[in-house]
Design a protein around this motif. Structure first.
Motif, mmCIF file in Angstrom:
data_model
loop_
_atom_site.group_PDB
_atom_site.id
_atom_site.type_symbol
_atom_site.label_atom_id
_atom_site.label_comp_id
_atom_site.label_asym_id
_atom_site.label_seq_id
_atom_site.Cartn_x
_atom_site.Cartn_y
_atom_site.Cartn_z
ATOM 1 N N THR A 6 0.815 -1.219 0.000
ATOM 2 C CA THR A 6 0.000 0.000 0.000
ATOM 3 C C THR A 6 0.847 1.267 0.000
ATOM 4 O OG1 THR A 6 -0.154 -0.139 2.418
ATOM 5 C CG2 THR A 6 -1.961 -1.122 1.123
ATOM 6 N N SER A 7 2.181 1.097 -0.089
ATOM 7 C CA SER A 7 3.058 2.276 -0.103
ATOM 8 C C SER A 7 4.421 1.901 -0.661
ATOM 9 C CB SER A 7 3.231 2.838 1.314
ATOM 10 O OG SER A 7 3.996 1.947 2.102
ATOM 11 N N PRO A 8 5.172 2.886 -1.154
ATOM 12 C CA PRO A 8 6.535 2.605 -1.605
ATOM 13 C C PRO A 8 7.392 2.013 -0.480
ATOM 14 C CG PRO A 8 5.839 4.747 -2.420
ATOM 15 C CD PRO A 8 4.778 4.273 -1.459
ATOM 16 N N GLU A 9 7.186 2.448 0.748
ATOM 17 C CA GLU A 9 7.950 1.933 1.881
ATOM 18 C C GLU A 9 7.688 0.440 2.083
ATOM 19 O OE1 GLU A 9 6.006 4.730 2.041
ATOM 20 O OE2 GLU A 9 7.676 6.136 1.897
ATOM 21 N N LYS A 10 6.426 0.028 1.949
ATOM 22 C CA LYS A 10 6.091 -1.397 2.098
ATOM 23 C C LYS A 10 6.691 -2.209 0.949
ATOM 24 C CE LYS A 10 2.139 -0.956 5.055
ATOM 25 N NZ LYS A 10 0.782 -1.322 5.375
ATOM 26 N N LEU A 12 9.495 -1.415 -0.606
ATOM 27 C CA LEU A 12 10.924 -1.493 -0.259
ATOM 28 C C LEU A 12 11.175 -2.589 0.772
ATOM 29 C CD1 LEU A 12 11.897 2.275 0.045
ATOM 30 C CD2 LEU A 12 12.850 0.641 -1.597
ATOM 31 N N ASN A 13 10.331 -2.653 1.802
ATOM 32 C CA ASN A 13 10.502 -3.657 2.850
ATOM 33 C C ASN A 13 10.311 -5.077 2.322
ATOM 34 O OD1 ASN A 13 11.066 -1.736 4.817
ATOM 35 N ND2 ASN A 13 8.934 -1.558 5.445
ATOM 36 N N LEU A 14 9.289 -5.275 1.497
ATOM 37 C CA LEU A 14 9.054 -6.590 0.904
ATOM 38 C C LEU A 14 10.250 -7.001 0.053
ATOM 39 C CD1 LEU A 14 7.264 -9.034 0.163
ATOM 40 C CD2 LEU A 14 6.323 -7.634 -1.683
ATOM 41 N N ALA A 15 10.727 -6.073 -0.762
ATOM 42 C CA ALA A 15 11.876 -6.359 -1.626
ATOM 43 C C ALA A 15 13.125 -6.640 -0.796
ATOM 44 C CB ALA A 15 12.122 -5.194 -2.577
ATOM 45 N N GLY A 16 13.297 -5.933 0.312
ATOM 46 C CA GLY A 16 14.427 -6.188 1.192
ATOM 47 C C GLY A 16 14.366 -7.576 1.796
ATOM 48 N N ASP A 17 13.179 -7.996 2.236
ATOM 49 C CA ASP A 17 13.009 -9.351 2.777
ATOM 50 C C ASP A 17 13.309 -10.404 1.708
ATOM 51 O OD1 ASP A 17 12.258 -8.235 5.194
ATOM 52 O OD2 ASP A 17 10.101 -8.570 4.880
ATOM 53 N N PHE A 18 12.882 -10.126 0.487
ATOM 54 C CA PHE A 18 13.160 -11.023 -0.636
ATOM 55 C C PHE A 18 14.660 -11.041 -0.938
ATOM 56 C CE2 PHE A 18 13.595 -11.213 -5.361
ATOM 57 C CZ PHE A 18 13.305 -12.561 -5.526
ATOM 58 N N GLY A 19 15.280 -9.871 -0.973
ATOM 59 C CA GLY A 19 16.698 -9.755 -1.314
ATOM 60 C C GLY A 19 17.620 -10.493 -0.363
ATOM 61 N N SER A 36 5.128 1.256 -12.322
ATOM 62 C CA SER A 36 4.557 0.247 -11.431
ATOM 63 C C SER A 36 5.364 0.049 -10.152
ATOM 64 C CB SER A 36 4.402 -1.094 -12.160
ATOM 65 O OG SER A 36 5.665 -1.576 -12.575
ATOM 66 N N GLY A 37 6.632 0.444 -10.162
ATOM 67 C CA GLY A 37 7.448 0.286 -8.961
ATOM 68 C C GLY A 37 8.604 -0.676 -9.107
ATOM 69 N N LYS A 38 9.006 -0.972 -10.335
ATOM 70 C CA LYS A 38 10.109 -1.914 -10.558
ATOM 71 C C LYS A 38 11.415 -1.412 -9.934
ATOM 72 C CE LYS A 38 9.471 -1.853 -15.009
ATOM 73 N NZ LYS A 38 8.289 -0.989 -15.024
ATOM 74 N N THR A 39 11.742 -0.150 -10.159
ATOM 75 C CA THR A 39 12.993 0.387 -9.609
ATOM 76 C C THR A 39 12.915 0.483 -8.084
ATOM 77 O OG1 THR A 39 13.439 1.594 -11.658
ATOM 78 C CG2 THR A 39 14.636 2.303 -9.701
ATOM 79 N N ILE A 40 11.754 0.780 -7.536
ATOM 80 C CA ILE A 40 11.588 0.785 -6.069
ATOM 81 C C ILE A 40 11.914 -0.613 -5.533
ATOM 82 C CG2 ILE A 40 9.903 0.985 -4.195
ATOM 83 C CD1 ILE A 40 10.067 3.675 -5.195
ATOM 84 N N PHE A 41 11.430 -1.642 -6.217
ATOM 85 C CA PHE A 41 11.687 -3.014 -5.784
ATOM 86 C C PHE A 41 13.190 -3.307 -5.824
ATOM 87 C CE2 PHE A 41 11.488 -7.599 -5.603
ATOM 88 C CZ PHE A 41 10.398 -7.833 -4.781
ATOM 89 N N VAL A 42 13.861 -2.850 -6.875
ATOM 90 C CA VAL A 42 15.306 -3.058 -6.969
ATOM 91 C C VAL A 42 16.022 -2.327 -5.834
ATOM 92 C CG1 VAL A 42 17.366 -2.757 -8.405
ATOM 93 C CG2 VAL A 42 15.198 -3.430 -9.466
#
Length: 139
Positions: A6-10, A12-19, A36-42
Motif C-alpha cells: 500500500t506504499s513505496p515503503e512497504k 521497499l521492505n518486501l523487496a528487502g526481505d526477498f533480497g 509500477s514500482g520496478k525500480t523501487i523493488f530493486v
C-alpha cells in the motif's frame, strides 16, 4: 506468493526481505508497466545487499548499473529499450552470474531463464499487487 503493498515503503521492505534470500548466481526478472514500482523493488533488494538505496537509479539509457555492497555485487539491468526497439545487445550471463546477483527490469526481453520472476501490477494510487514466483524455495 502474492502480496499487496500500500506504499513505496512497504514495497521497499518486501523487496528487502526477498533480497536477503538471494545469493550470487541468482537472476531475477521484474515485470510491470511504466510507473509500477520496478525500480523501487530493486532499491529494496539493493538495501538488503548493503547498497545505499538512494544510489540505485534506473539504467534505462545505460542498460546496466553495477553496485557493490557488503553482501556482493548487484547487476541492475533495464531492458525497456530492448522491449521497445528489439536491439541485439549481448551479455556474458555466465560471467555476470558467477560474480553477483542480476536483476532485470522489463525481464520479458531477457534471454536467460530467471530464478525468480516478480510481477508488479499498479492497482490504484500507491497500491501494488506483487507476485513472486521462482524455481527455488518459495519466498
Amino acid at each position: 506468493m502474492e502480496y499487496l503493498s500500500t506504499s513505496p515503503e512497504k514495497t521497499l521492505n518486501l523487496a528487502g526481505d526477498f533480497g536477503v534470500r538471494l545469493q550470487k548466481g541468482n537472476l531475477v526478472s521484474i515485470l510491470g508497466g511504466l510507473g509500477s514500482g520496478k525500480t523501487i523493488f530493486v532499491k529494496g533488494i539493493a538495501g538488503s545487499l548493503g547498497i545505499p538505496q538512494d544510489a540505485v537509479k534506473s539504467p534505462t539509457f545505460a542498460l546496466l548499473n553495477q553496485y557493490c555492497g557488503s553482501r556482493g555485487i548487484l547487476y541492475h539491468f533495464d531492458f525497456y529499450r530492448l522491449v521497445c526497439e528489439n536491439a541485439g545487445y549481448r551479455f556474458d550471463w555466465n560471467e555476470i552470474l558467477s560474480t553477483g546477483i542480476a536483476v532485470v527490469e522489463w525481464g520479458e526481453a531477457c534471454p536467460e531463464q530467471p530464478d525468480y520472476t516478480v510481477k508488479i501490477d499498479k492497482l490504484s494510487g500507491d497500491e501494488r499487487r506483487i507476485v513472486i514466483e521462482g524455481s527455488h524455495e518459495p519466498f
